[in-house]
Motif scaffolding. Structure first.
Motif: not given
Length: 379
Positions: A236, A304, A366, A377, A379
């Motif tokens: 990650d 982030e 997000p 987050e 996607s």
């Protein structure tokens, strides 16, 4: 333009002679299918731009790398797009090298070979289609004795014709049987790996963005990077690192194409002084956002927060650069359009930035959650 001159100086320091070698070719030659542009990059040390000095590379930091890509993009947008795939992959892999215990001897051998052997790495991560989840591997892995058999395809895959190693995200069975993300390092001459024509547009045609197919390609365990108990978020974290580098570098290449157009307008004195100043401000403000994000990452912004800052810079630059390219074509005028297609192709070379995931629509919610204090987050 002063800032483009600075970018060219940084490029010359890290990759001596590259820009001159590219400019010895006509624009049409640089940007055509089968162009020698990628070979020029290899010849002038481009493979080692982000490789640490102790591994034989130039050890450029993220700010220098963004400037290098702007200089390259101003001369060959195709090469900027193609080399981004190599550079962000290298940055991601060398994040692993900060803790040598995470690497197998086979993985370490690959890293040690990139700069001295001038190896080019292509990216087989899920990035590629604007409507897909960018974090889901597009290649399947079936466990077999000593490793995995890989099947799937990446299209488009830049550097497909010149790559020495393909890096591919795969899903492998975890300790409890649940699929987990892993990274495979595949020699380009692996049996079952094949390259097929895919790119049909003359814009960015020299980026070698073709289809790479994997049909029962065997990858040994020692060439698969997996999460380990002492670093459960290893992959990650690597994806985050790769994502940040990718967004900054790909945007910088497109900024280079827009800068080249603006520089031509200024050199020719087209339009009023107000028109030219407005154009320069557009181009410079877009790149200033990218430089600001690069400085923040260089100075320690990560996770982030880094992703959010980079995405803000990317979407703002994306809109501004297209406007600047259109304005530059307008100021260059109809006779310039009639006499040759170089500037039209440069302007068209700015537009594909919108197609790189994540699309603005998919990132909107997000980012709003992040701005409001929540988690980011994608996607």
């Amino acid at each position: 333009m002063r800032s483009l001159t600075t970018a060219r100086e940084v490029c010359e320091r890290h990759q001596p002679g590259l820009l001159a070698a590219l400019e010895s070719l006509s624009f049409a030659e640089r940007e055509a299918t089968g162009s020698p542009a990628v070979a020029r990059l290899r010849e002038h040390g481009g493979a080692g731009l982000l490789v640490p000095v102790e591994y034989g590379g130039q050890g450029a930091d993220v700010l220098d790398a963004v400037r290098v890509q702007r200089a390259v993009g101003a001369v060959s947008p195709s090469l900027a797009a193609a080399s981004t795939m190599h550079h962000f992959t290298v940055a991601m892999l060398f994040e692993l090298a900060t803790d040598a215990s995470r690497l197998t001897p086979a993985q370490t051998k690959v890293l040690h070979g990139i700069a001295p052997e001038r190896l080019l790495l292509a990216s087989g991560w899920a990035e590629g289609r604007t409507q897909q989840n960018i974090l889901i591997p597009s290649v399947t892995a079936t466990e077999t004795e000593g490793g995995f058999l890989l099947n799937g395809a990446k299209k488009p895959c830049s550097l497909a014709r010149s790559m020495d190693v393909l890096t591919a995200s795969i899903a492998v069975p975890g300790a409890d049987g649940t699929p987990e993300l892993a990274l495979a390092l595949l020699p380009a001459d692996s049996p079952g790996l094949s390259v097929h024509p895919f790119w049909g547009n003359e814009v960015l045609a020299a980026s070698e963005s073709e289809e790479v197919r994997l049909t029962d390609v065997f990858v040994p365990q020692e060439l698969v990077v997996r999460t380990v108990p002492e670093a459960p978020h290893l992959l990650d974290d690597l994806q985050t690192t790769g994502f940040v580098w990718f967004e900054l570098l790909i945007c910088a290449g497109y900024a280079g194409a827009a800068t080249a157009l603006a520089a031509t307008v200024l050199e020719r004195g087209r339009g009023s002084s107000g028109d030219r100043a407005a154009l320069a401000v557009r181009v410079e403000s877009a790149f200033a956002l990218l430089e600001g994000a690069a400085r923040a990452v260089r100075d320690g912004l990560d996770g982030e927060a880094a992703v959010a800052e980079v995405l803000v810079a990317r979407y703002a630059a994306q809109e501004t650069l297209v406007q600047a390219a259109d304005q530059a074509l307008d100021l260059l005028g109809g006779i310039d359009f009639v006499r040759g297609g170089e500037h039209t192709r440069l302007a068209d070379s700015v537009r594909p930035l919108v197609f790189h995931p994540p699309g603005r629509a998919s990132a909107a919610e997000p980012l709003l959650q992040w701005f409001a204090g929540g988690a980011l987050e994608l996607s």
